[in-house]
Design a protein around this motif. Structure first.
Motif, short mmCIF file in Angstrom:
data_model
loop_
_atom_site.label_atom_id
_atom_site.label_comp_id
_atom_site.label_asym_id
_atom_site.label_seq_id
_atom_site.Cartn_x
_atom_site.Cartn_y
_atom_site.Cartn_z
N ASN A 31 -15.87 38.79 28.46
CA ASN A 31 -15.89 40.25 28.32
C ASN A 31 -15.26 40.91 29.53
O ASN A 31 -15.27 40.35 30.63
CB ASN A 31 -17.34 40.71 28.14
CG ASN A 31 -17.48 41.82 27.14
OD1 ASN A 31 -16.52 42.28 26.54
ND2 ASN A 31 -18.69 42.27 26.96
N ILE A 57 -11.02 50.11 19.14
CA ILE A 57 -11.67 51.18 19.92
C ILE A 57 -12.11 52.29 18.97
O ILE A 57 -13.24 52.79 19.07
CB ILE A 57 -10.72 51.71 21.01
CG1 ILE A 57 -10.54 50.66 22.11
CG2 ILE A 57 -11.25 53.02 21.60
CD1 ILE A 57 -9.44 50.98 23.11
N ASN A 60 -15.19 51.65 17.27
CA ASN A 60 -16.29 51.50 18.24
C ASN A 60 -16.66 50.03 18.47
O ASN A 60 -17.78 49.73 18.86
CB ASN A 60 -17.51 52.32 17.81
CG ASN A 60 -18.44 52.61 18.95
OD1 ASN A 60 -18.04 52.64 20.11
ND2 ASN A 60 -19.71 52.79 18.65
N LEU A 61 -15.72 49.12 18.21
CA LEU A 61 -15.96 47.70 18.43
C LEU A 61 -15.58 47.27 19.85
O LEU A 61 -15.99 46.21 20.31
CB LEU A 61 -15.19 46.86 17.41
CG LEU A 61 -15.72 46.96 15.99
CD1 LEU A 61 -14.72 46.43 14.99
CD2 LEU A 61 -17.06 46.23 15.88
N ILE A 62 -14.78 48.11 20.51
CA ILE A 62 -14.40 47.87 21.90
C ILE A 62 -14.63 49.15 22.69
O ILE A 62 -14.32 50.25 22.22
CB ILE A 62 -12.91 47.45 22.03
CG1 ILE A 62 -12.69 46.07 21.44
CG2 ILE A 62 -12.46 47.48 23.49
CD1 ILE A 62 -11.26 45.57 21.54
N THR A 63 -15.18 48.97 23.88
CA THR A 63 -15.37 50.07 24.81
C THR A 63 -14.47 49.83 26.01
O THR A 63 -14.31 48.69 26.44
CB THR A 63 -16.85 50.12 25.28
OG1 THR A 63 -17.67 50.29 24.13
CG2 THR A 63 -17.09 51.25 26.25
N HIS A 73 -11.61 46.06 28.93
CA HIS A 73 -12.04 46.14 27.54
C HIS A 73 -13.30 45.29 27.36
O HIS A 73 -13.33 44.13 27.77
CB HIS A 73 -10.93 45.64 26.61
CG HIS A 73 -9.68 46.41 26.75
ND1 HIS A 73 -8.73 46.13 27.71
CD2 HIS A 73 -9.21 47.47 26.06
CE1 HIS A 73 -7.73 46.98 27.59
NE2 HIS A 73 -8.00 47.81 26.60
N PHE A 74 -14.32 45.88 26.76
CA PHE A 74 -15.59 45.21 26.51
C PHE A 74 -15.92 45.28 25.03
O PHE A 74 -15.73 46.32 24.40
CB PHE A 74 -16.72 45.88 27.31
CG PHE A 74 -16.60 45.72 28.79
CD1 PHE A 74 -17.23 44.67 29.43
CD2 PHE A 74 -15.85 46.62 29.53
CE1 PHE A 74 -17.11 44.52 30.81
CE2 PHE A 74 -15.72 46.47 30.90
CZ PHE A 74 -16.36 45.41 31.54
N ILE A 75 -16.46 44.19 24.51
CA ILE A 75 -16.88 44.17 23.11
C ILE A 75 -18.17 44.99 22.98
O ILE A 75 -19.02 44.97 23.87
CB ILE A 75 -17.07 42.73 22.60
CG1 ILE A 75 -17.23 42.71 21.09
CG2 ILE A 75 -18.23 42.04 23.29
CD1 ILE A 75 -17.15 41.32 20.48
N ASN A 76 -18.26 45.74 21.91
CA ASN A 76 -19.48 46.49 21.58
C ASN A 76 -20.07 45.85 20.32
O ASN A 76 -19.56 46.07 19.23
CB ASN A 76 -19.17 47.97 21.34
CG ASN A 76 -20.40 48.75 20.95
OD1 ASN A 76 -21.52 48.27 21.07
ND2 ASN A 76 -20.20 49.94 20.46
N PRO A 77 -21.14 45.08 20.45
CA PRO A 77 -21.68 44.36 19.30
C PRO A 77 -22.51 45.22 18.33
O PRO A 77 -22.85 44.77 17.25
CB PRO A 77 -22.56 43.28 19.94
CG PRO A 77 -22.99 43.89 21.23
CD PRO A 77 -21.84 44.74 21.68
N VAL A 78 -22.81 46.45 18.70
CA VAL A 78 -23.69 47.28 17.87
C VAL A 78 -23.14 47.50 16.46
O VAL A 78 -23.87 47.30 15.48
CB VAL A 78 -24.02 48.62 18.57
CG1 VAL A 78 -24.81 49.54 17.65
CG2 VAL A 78 -24.80 48.35 19.85
#
Length: 114
Positions: A31, A57, A60-63, A73-78
């Motif tokens: 990440n 992005i 909302n899968l990447i922040t 770039h960070f993965i957003n697992p929500v």
């Protein structure tokens, strides 16, 4: 029954493409990568990678977080979890319930009843 939303549609559309799933896999394994780091692992031009990342992005899968001059770039697992809750979990529960009942029946815990 939960209502479908535009966010869910964006998540499904974003995850429909194998290149975007690969980006998510790359971020899952490490990440907080820059575009350059991601491009090293992707078999595409930087401009194409940027377009795929923008779609992720928008879903909302990447922040993105800026660290100095670096754009990480960070993965957003929500959103993925929300899809799991809505579309996968309910089917798992039925299957697991069936497996539990079958186990009880095979082990004779129901004393011959079904």
């Amino acid at each position: 029954m939960p209502k479908e939303g535009k966010g869910t549609d964006l998540v499904f559309k974003a995850m429909a493409d194998p290149n975007r799933r690969k980006v998510l896999d790359l971020l899952f394994s490490k990440n907080g990568q820059t575009l350059g780091q991601l491009c090293e692992e992707l078999e595409m031009q930087r401009q194409s990678a940027t377009q795929h990342i923008e779609i992720l992005i928008n879903a909302n899968l990447i922040t993105v977080i800026w660290k100095g001059r670096e754009k990480l770039h960070f993965i957003n697992p929500v959103p993925i979890y929300e899809v799991y809750e809505r579309w996968v979990r309910k089917f798992e529960e039925n299957r697991l319930g069936f497996m539990h009942d079958l186990k009880k029946q095979l082990e004779g815990e129901n004393h011959g009843t079904t």
